[in-house]
Design a protein around this motif. Structure first.
Motif, mmCIF file in Angstrom:
data_model
loop_
_atom_site.group_PDB
_atom_site.id
_atom_site.type_symbol
_atom_site.label_atom_id
_atom_site.label_comp_id
_atom_site.label_asym_id
_atom_site.label_seq_id
_atom_site.Cartn_x
_atom_site.Cartn_y
_atom_site.Cartn_z
ATOM 1 N N HIS A 75 -1.417 7.066 -3.952
ATOM 2 C CA HIS A 75 0.006 7.311 -4.187
ATOM 3 C C HIS A 75 0.222 8.606 -4.956
ATOM 4 O O HIS A 75 1.118 9.380 -4.636
ATOM 5 C CB HIS A 75 0.636 6.125 -4.914
ATOM 6 C CG HIS A 75 0.580 4.850 -4.132
ATOM 7 N ND1 HIS A 75 0.832 3.612 -4.693
ATOM 8 C CD2 HIS A 75 0.286 4.617 -2.825
ATOM 9 C CE1 HIS A 75 0.700 2.679 -3.757
ATOM 10 N NE2 HIS A 75 0.356 3.260 -2.623
ATOM 11 N N ASP A 120 4.703 0.981 2.027
ATOM 12 C CA ASP A 120 5.028 1.629 0.744
ATOM 13 C C ASP A 120 6.512 1.980 0.668
ATOM 14 O O ASP A 120 7.180 1.718 -0.338
ATOM 15 C CB ASP A 120 4.213 2.923 0.559
ATOM 16 C CG ASP A 120 2.764 2.657 0.201
ATOM 17 O OD1 ASP A 120 2.354 1.490 0.162
ATOM 18 O OD2 ASP A 120 2.040 3.648 -0.028
ATOM 19 N N GLN A 147 6.601 2.256 -7.337
ATOM 20 C CA GLN A 147 5.654 1.353 -6.676
ATOM 21 C C GLN A 147 5.069 0.409 -7.719
ATOM 22 O O GLN A 147 5.793 -0.397 -8.258
ATOM 23 C CB GLN A 147 4.624 2.165 -5.902
ATOM 24 C CG GLN A 147 5.302 2.942 -4.759
ATOM 25 C CD GLN A 147 4.319 3.602 -3.813
ATOM 26 O OE1 GLN A 147 4.084 4.791 -3.882
ATOM 27 N NE2 GLN A 147 3.758 2.817 -2.928
ATOM 28 N N ALA A 169 2.393 6.729 1.408
ATOM 29 C CA ALA A 169 0.964 6.875 1.691
ATOM 30 C C ALA A 169 0.520 5.880 2.763
ATOM 31 O O ALA A 169 -0.258 6.226 3.650
ATOM 32 C CB ALA A 169 0.153 6.676 0.413
ATOM 33 N N HIS A 170 1.022 4.648 2.650
ATOM 34 C CA HIS A 170 0.589 3.579 3.556
ATOM 35 C C HIS A 170 1.803 2.883 4.151
ATOM 36 O O HIS A 170 2.846 2.811 3.502
ATOM 37 C CB HIS A 170 -0.243 2.547 2.785
ATOM 38 C CG HIS A 170 -1.237 3.153 1.854
ATOM 39 N ND1 HIS A 170 -1.052 3.183 0.486
ATOM 40 C CD2 HIS A 170 -2.405 3.783 2.100
ATOM 41 C CE1 HIS A 170 -2.084 3.807 -0.078
ATOM 42 N NE2 HIS A 170 -2.921 4.184 0.873
HETATM 43 ZN ZN LIG Z 1 0.419 2.352 -0.748
#
Ligand SMILES: [Zn+2]
Length: 252
Positions: free
Chosen positions: A121, A23, A156, A19-20
């Motif tokens: 996420h 990550d 995560q 997502a980012h």
């Molecule tokens: Zn993230």
């Protein structure tokens, strides 16, 4: 590394999606380094540029992400614009991801798990699940259909019961090198004075977060008799050709 456009980029064996920025490196960076070192082509696709992050500006995070990809041996690093902090996962975002999947044609996709602390996420997981399936449908969108053979989720924030753990002991340094490129986001060695600089403190910029990343990798590594391990989840059972290949290599 400079960003490689679709027309310049050859097919990928493995595509990791996050997502980012950071990550992918945090979730499965050492696994990617291991796959790349084995001679497979690896790419990273960030669904946003982290524009909602507390620290850093998008241009900075984009440059950091490209350097981090370089450290892992990725041959392609690209970005979609699904909007950080309220990640969009509708039909336009599915189409954009399908276009990448059909251009790169990865056999394996690594992505976020279904549920996590950051709502982006979970949204990213659903976007990846939808796009990897629809990408195989001839009547959806443009281009030659392609469906990856497998989609595995990396861990995560929220823990899950892993379906398998990759021994990344020999590639832990590569992961640290990739994380070191995210200067605006993550705690770095000798960062004490930086903490008192103008940027606000965040959870992931703390030395404790850094230690937790290592602690988790040591925990899962220990479970398979390795120094460091990265855990993965998949809803389907894994096919095993040779049960003897499943024997742990370390302590019994
Ligand atoms: Zn993230």
């Amino acid at each position: 590394m400079t960003r490689k456009s679709l027309t310049e980029t050859a097919r990928l064996d493995v595509l990791a999606i996050g997502a980012h920025p950071d990550d992918v490196e945090l979730g499965c960076g050492a696994t990617l380094a291991r796959i790349a070192a084995a001679g497979h082509t690896v790419g990273i696709l960030h669904l946003t540029r982290g524009e909602a992050g507390t620290r850093g500006v998008p241009e900075e995070r984009e440059a950091e992400a490209c350097a981090a990809g370089d450290a892992l041996g990725a041959t392609a690093v690209e970005f979609l614009h699904c909007r950080d902090g309220g990640l969009r996962s509708g039909e336009p975002e599915e189409d954009a991801l399908i276009a990448r999947l059909r251009a790169w044609r990865p056999e394996l996709v690594l992505g976020p798990s279904p549920r996590d602390r950051h709502p982006d996420h979970g949204r990213a997981h659903r976007l990846v699940a939808a796009a990897t399936f629809y990408s195989g449908l001839a009547r959806r969108g443009q281009g030659e259909p392609h469906r990856p053979a497998a989609v595995f989720s990396y861990m995560q924030h929220d823990p899950f019961e892993p379906r398998f753990v990759v021994d990344v002991s020999s590639f832990w340094e590569s992961k640290l090198a990739a994380l070191a490129e995210y200067r605006s986001q993550l705690h770095q060695e000798g960062d004490r004075e930086r903490a008192s600089r103008d940027e606000p403190p965040t959870k992931i910029a703390s030395p404790e977060f850094r230690a937790a990343i290592e602690g988790r990798a040591r925990h899962f590594g220990q479970m398979i008799g390795a120094e460091f391990g990265e855990p993965f989840w998949t809803p389907l059972p894994l096919a095993v050709a040779d049960p003897m290949s499943l024997l742990p290599g370390g302590l019994r």
